[in-house]
Design a protein around this motif. Structure first.
Motif, mmCIF file in Angstrom:
data_model
loop_
_atom_site.group_PDB
_atom_site.id
_atom_site.type_symbol
_atom_site.label_atom_id
_atom_site.label_comp_id
_atom_site.label_asym_id
_atom_site.label_seq_id
_atom_site.Cartn_x
_atom_site.Cartn_y
_atom_site.Cartn_z
ATOM 1 N N SER A 169 0.801 -1.228 0.000
ATOM 2 C CA SER A 169 0.000 0.000 0.000
ATOM 3 C C SER A 169 0.832 1.276 0.000
ATOM 4 N N ALA A 170 2.058 1.220 0.528
ATOM 5 C CA ALA A 170 2.899 2.417 0.719
ATOM 6 C C ALA A 170 2.202 3.449 1.587
ATOM 7 N N ASP A 171 1.317 2.999 2.482
ATOM 8 C CA ASP A 171 0.686 3.935 3.407
ATOM 9 C C ASP A 171 1.655 4.281 4.529
ATOM 10 N N ASP A 172 1.213 5.128 5.440
ATOM 11 C CA ASP A 172 2.108 5.619 6.481
ATOM 12 C C ASP A 172 2.581 4.513 7.417
ATOM 13 N N ASP A 177 8.887 1.798 -1.251
ATOM 14 C CA ASP A 177 8.249 2.950 -0.623
ATOM 15 C C ASP A 177 8.865 4.253 -1.126
ATOM 16 N N SER A 219 5.548 6.404 -2.491
ATOM 17 C CA SER A 219 5.132 7.477 -1.585
ATOM 18 C C SER A 219 6.268 8.466 -1.312
ATOM 19 N N ARG A 232 0.368 6.013 -3.271
ATOM 20 C CA ARG A 232 -0.134 5.172 -2.188
ATOM 21 C C ARG A 232 -1.435 4.516 -2.625
#
Length: 390
Positions: free
Chosen positions: A17-20, A333, A337, A350
């Protein structure tokens, strides 16, 4: 035929996802609606949608965000590459060769080359790209370079301070006089066509005072700031970028402890360009040092005809893992992002609800294969704005 409003993409073996939080979903699904991510999670919890697609256990990653590229140019510098591979050192001086060829080329030729390279990038999964000027270095040629770049991306960067050019007789301009041009009339003409301003703050290009003059003039004209910094030597570029609140300091190959500390305690992204080190046989940046210090890192191709003629973000990911002490997750990543952060974008890079549905489907069970199988064409499909590209 009316397009379905929503699409359920199911059968995702692994979704990065490359989320936080660095979330990786297994046995995943996602829903695309109106060109954006509407939902992402485990496939057993998937909602209904108007249309359905099964990816047969393939991996999905965000579209790559290439935040540093020089795509408006003419000419070829393969001879220069050949010479470097035979032992000649890289000093950045070959930029003037491309400047000469670019000035002589017509708009159609420049446009065709830029179209070829952006299409090449897109096929390899790059759905967002920044494009710089910097190979014109006259008011007219910088303006037309930015106009052409703007046909392919909203992320256009005025790089009139790329190098000090020569006049028609081959005599170099006075560096201070050219700085005044780049920070004055050239900037005034280019600013309406650019979002960003950049400068090559380096030995043999522009010193700290000259770079500051150009960047502060650009900021006053409403442009956001980025800096070519510390590629060839330690110098003032990184700390100038941090001082001015630049979105990114790019290259970051030669860093002092003070440079690393400045980046780690700022919002300036350290954008690393390993294709340049590969092509010039130079030392690679130490990404591990930056990451461990707490700096935000991005990866980009630096695609240009002289020092990094690659359009492949996957190749840069593999280099970062092999040569720069990044894990596969950190490198991916940084290429997604991280690049978005370097462009101050929250809508790309993301796979999270609300983000633009830019997706890369891999012919592989895991994102790790991007580094594990370097040079292999792993891209099965690319989606931009939720639409599969032919």
């Amino acid at each position: 035929m009316t397009e379905p409003k929503s699409l359920l993409i199911d059968g995702i073996g692994e979704l990065f996802s490359a989320d936080d939080d660095g979330t990786v979903y297994y046995d995943a699904a996602l829903v695309v609606e109106d060109g954006k991510i509407a939902w992402v999670g485990h496939r057993l919890e998937r909602p209904a949608a108007d249309a359905y697609l099964d990816l047969d256990n393939r991996a999905v990653v965000p579209g790559f965000v290439d935040s540093h590229a020089h795509l408006v140019f003419a000419g070829d510098r393969s001879g220069e590459f050949d010479a470097r591979m035979s032992g000649e050192p890289y000093d950045g001086g070959g930029i003037r060769t491309t400047v000469t060829a670019t000035r002589l080329a017509g708009d159609d030729r420049l446009r065709e080359n830029c179209a070829r390279l952006t299409a090449e990038m897109l096929r390899q999964g790059t759905t967002t790209v920044e494009i710089k000027s910097g190979y014109g270095l006259t008011v007219e040629d910088e303006v037309r370079s930015l106009r052409i770049a703007g046909e392919f991306t909203p992320e256009t960067t005025y790089l009139g301070a790329h190098t000090v050019p020569a006049d028609a007789d081959g005599v170099l301009y006075d560096a201070d006089a050219y700085t005044a041009l780049a920070a004055g009339p050239m900037l005034d003409a280019c600013a309406p066509h650019a979002k960003w301003i950049d400068v090559f703050c380096e030995r043999g290009a522009f010193d700290g005072d000259q770079a500051r003059a150009v960047l502060t003039a650009g900021a006053a004209a409403g442009l956001q700031t980025r800096v070519h910094a510390n590629q060839l030597t330690e110098g003032p570029g990184v700390r100038l970028a941090v001082e001015l609140g630049a979105a990114s300091a790019d290259h970051c190959t030669h860093l002092s402890d003070a440079d690393v500390d400045a980046l780690a305690n700022s919002s300036t992204v350290a954008t690393l360009l390993p294709g340049a080190e590969f092509s010039t046989r130079s030392p690679y940046p130490d990404a591990r040092r930056l990451i461990d210090a707490g700096a935000r890192v991005a990866l980009a191709t630096d695609c240009n005809p002289g020092s990094s003629y690659t359009s492949s973000m996957a190749f840069c990911i593999a280099l970062a893992v092999r040569e720069m002490r990044m894990t596969p997750a950190e490198a991916l990543d940084a290429a997604t992002s991280g690049g978005a952060d370097a462009l101050r974008r929250t809508d790309v890079g993301r796979i999270v609800p609300g983000a633009r549905a830019d997706l890369v489907v891999l012919d592989a069970p895991s994102y790790v294969h991007l580094a594990y199988r370097p040079g292999t064409p792993l891209v099965h499909a690319v989606y931009r704005d939720g639409r599969a590209l032919e």
